[in-house]
Scaffold this active site. Sequence first.
Site, mmCIF file in Angstrom:
data_model
loop_
_atom_site.group_PDB
_atom_site.id
_atom_site.type_symbol
_atom_site.label_atom_id
_atom_site.label_comp_id
_atom_site.label_asym_id
_atom_site.label_seq_id
_atom_site.Cartn_x
_atom_site.Cartn_y
_atom_site.Cartn_z
ATOM 1 N N HIS A 36 0.836 -1.199 0.000
ATOM 2 C CA HIS A 36 0.000 0.000 0.000
ATOM 3 C C HIS A 36 0.870 1.248 0.000
ATOM 4 C CE1 HIS A 36 -3.289 2.745 0.822
ATOM 5 N NE2 HIS A 36 -4.057 1.768 0.380
ATOM 6 N N ASP B 76 -7.810 -5.471 -0.927
ATOM 7 C CA ASP B 76 -8.268 -6.324 -2.019
ATOM 8 C C ASP B 76 -8.011 -7.811 -1.796
ATOM 9 O OD1 ASP B 76 -9.399 -4.376 -3.757
ATOM 10 O OD2 ASP B 76 -7.390 -3.634 -4.128
HETATM 11 N N1 CMC Z 1 4.233 -7.373 -4.724
HETATM 12 C C1 CMC Z 1 5.566 -7.366 -4.848
HETATM 13 N N2 CMC Z 1 6.305 -6.278 -4.625
HETATM 14 C C2 CMC Z 1 5.674 -5.154 -4.243
HETATM 15 C C3 CMC Z 1 4.281 -5.096 -4.091
HETATM 16 C C4 CMC Z 1 3.563 -6.273 -4.350
HETATM 17 N N3 CMC Z 1 2.235 -6.304 -4.230
HETATM 18 N N4 CMC Z 1 3.932 -3.864 -3.705
HETATM 19 C C5 CMC Z 1 5.063 -3.144 -3.633
HETATM 20 N N5 CMC Z 1 6.113 -3.936 -3.956
HETATM 21 C C6 CMC Z 1 7.505 -3.535 -4.009
HETATM 22 C C7 CMC Z 1 7.822 -3.012 -5.402
HETATM 23 O O1 CMC Z 1 8.272 -4.010 -6.271
HETATM 24 C C8 CMC Z 1 8.898 -2.011 -5.089
HETATM 25 O O2 CMC Z 1 10.117 -2.688 -4.909
HETATM 26 P P1 CMC Z 1 11.445 -2.164 -5.620
HETATM 27 O O3 CMC Z 1 11.668 -0.793 -5.040
HETATM 28 O O4 CMC Z 1 12.442 -3.189 -5.236
HETATM 29 O O5 CMC Z 1 11.128 -2.138 -7.074
HETATM 30 C C9 CMC Z 1 8.510 -1.438 -3.726
HETATM 31 O O6 CMC Z 1 7.696 -2.454 -3.123
HETATM 32 C C10 CMC Z 1 7.720 -0.154 -3.831
HETATM 33 O O7 CMC Z 1 6.692 -0.315 -4.800
HETATM 34 P P2 CMC Z 1 5.944 0.900 -5.493
HETATM 35 O O8 CMC Z 1 5.172 0.378 -6.664
HETATM 36 O O9 CMC Z 1 6.885 2.025 -5.738
HETATM 37 O O10 CMC Z 1 4.991 1.341 -4.324
HETATM 38 P P3 CMC Z 1 3.708 2.175 -4.506
HETATM 39 O O11 CMC Z 1 3.472 2.865 -3.241
HETATM 40 O O12 CMC Z 1 3.770 3.021 -5.730
HETATM 41 O O13 CMC Z 1 2.628 1.026 -4.818
HETATM 42 C C11 CMC Z 1 0.818 -0.381 -4.835
HETATM 43 C C12 CMC Z 1 1.531 0.730 -4.084
HETATM 44 C C13 CMC Z 1 -0.494 -0.669 -4.132
HETATM 45 C C14 CMC Z 1 0.519 0.062 -6.259
HETATM 46 C C15 CMC Z 1 1.701 -1.643 -4.833
HETATM 47 O O14 CMC Z 1 1.899 -2.104 -3.525
HETATM 48 C C16 CMC Z 1 1.121 -2.755 -5.711
HETATM 49 O O15 CMC Z 1 1.383 -2.778 -6.922
HETATM 50 N N6 CMC Z 1 0.352 -3.712 -5.125
HETATM 51 C C17 CMC Z 1 -0.294 -4.746 -5.894
HETATM 52 C C18 CMC Z 1 -1.587 -4.215 -6.482
HETATM 53 C C19 CMC Z 1 -2.622 -4.010 -5.407
HETATM 54 O O16 CMC Z 1 -2.836 -4.852 -4.552
HETATM 55 N N7 CMC Z 1 -3.315 -2.871 -5.496
HETATM 56 C C20 CMC Z 1 -4.373 -2.514 -4.554
HETATM 57 C C21 CMC Z 1 -3.974 -1.339 -3.728
HETATM 58 S S1 CMC Z 1 -4.972 -1.049 -2.291
HETATM 59 C C22 CMC Z 1 -6.565 -0.760 -2.819
HETATM 60 C C23 CMC Z 1 -6.745 0.291 -3.825
HETATM 61 O O17 CMC Z 1 -6.296 1.429 -3.667
HETATM 62 O O18 CMC Z 1 -7.391 -0.001 -4.794
#
Ligand code: CMC
Length: 380
Positions: free
Chosen positions: A266, A316
């Site tokens: 998140h 989710d």
């Molecule tokens: N699985 C594997 N690695 C992850 C995940 C994940 N679900 N989430 C974050 N990371 C890692 C990512 O690979 C990155 O690592 P590195 O710096 O080594 O590349 C690091 O954590 C930071 O990731 P980010 O994408 O920069 O973080 P963010 O704050 O932009 O992303 C997020 C938040 C929700 C998009 C992300 O956690 C994600 O893609 N999760 C999976 C999709 C998901 O479940 N989305 C629902 C979000 S909550 C409900 C909503 O708002 O709809």
Amino acid sequence: MSNAQQPTDPVKKGLEGVVAGSTAISDVDGQQCQLIYRGYNIDELVGKASYEEVSYLLFYGKLPTRSQLAEWTRQLDGGRTVDPHVLDILKQLPIHAPSMALLRTMVSVIGCDDPQAEDEALESIQKKAIRLTAQTVTLVAAIGRLRENNTPLPPKPGLSHAANFLYMLHGEEPVPVLAKALDAYFVLLADHGFNASTFTARTVTGTKSDYYSAVTAAIGSLKGPLHGAANRKAMEMLEEIGTPEQVEPYVQRTLADHKRFMGFGHRVYKGADPRAKHLKDIAKSLGTTNETKWFVISEKLQDAVWNAKQLYINVDFYSASLLHYLGIPTELFTAMFACARMAGWSAHILEQWADNRLIRPLSQYTGPRGLKFVPLSERT
Ligand code: CMC
């Protein structure tokens, strides 16, 4: 004289950490891992307040009295029916297109059909918002039924918002435990600060565009797998895993392929998503009278991803097994999220409208400058 940020300021990629406006509707406290609706921690509301009460709270800032709730329920009941000629348009669309694309289109259709669509009076926007919040479950159930070659059903007055959805989808009134589970799901997902789709709705409203345009844009934003479609992707992940024994190999494969675990991570919460524990409890209780396998796989995956990467589950993750246990097809999952969030989007649109300023950030230009025009005949 404007005190706007200068383009030389550092870019916050993805607007991380940027406070883009104020709201009195909900607070996502990332440090304390709390979600507050109008002053109430969601832990205080879930299981006690219905979606009807919570949607009223989000719209008007206070929990309704008994008579206000009766009037609000009457308005939702009255608004839930979708005009037959609007449903005829749905029937003409390619029904196996993504349900979120169908919902987005149908909100646009309802906007085109509404003679008051461009009426800018706050009371008029409020009326549209109540009606669309009520109608969304009817639209999503109709999409679900048409995809299975079934005739859409009209809502049944007297049933709750959640019970009505299950009735319109399955063709029979749900037992109370199932309606209560969906009601809690709707409550937990009703609002969430400046999430991507809500911010989209507020940005569209900021231009003084109409209510339906703002909701249509919000649906488009929620449709993405990093936002609302993560619930569908999480279910597909559970299905791909298939058995509890396959959890560990799946985790290793995903890590090796540098892929994401859907329903984990998140942007704002630095610890556990406060909605997830409630959804987990509900999914667990539904699982005991259903196919336990999905809950067992989910719990094992939650532990395995934590051990491998210290990632918390988000809203989710257990939404997936919960919605599956309610007999909702996976393809409709993100549209279920939209049903819940319609109240939050609407409240934010109304709040933005009431105290508007155009939302217009700066960008840092990274392209070249000073190029000289080359006539077409001389370009190589
Ligand atoms: N699985 C594997 N690695 C992850 C995940 C994940 N679900 N989430 C974050 N990371 C890692 C990512 O690979 C990155 O690592 P590195 O710096 O080594 O590349 C690091 O954590 C930071 O990731 P980010 O994408 O920069 O973080 P963010 O704050 O932009 O992303 C997020 C938040 C929700 C998009 C992300 O956690 C994600 O893609 N999760 C999976 C999709 C998901 O479940 N989305 C629902 C979000 S909550 C409900 C909503 O708002 O709809």
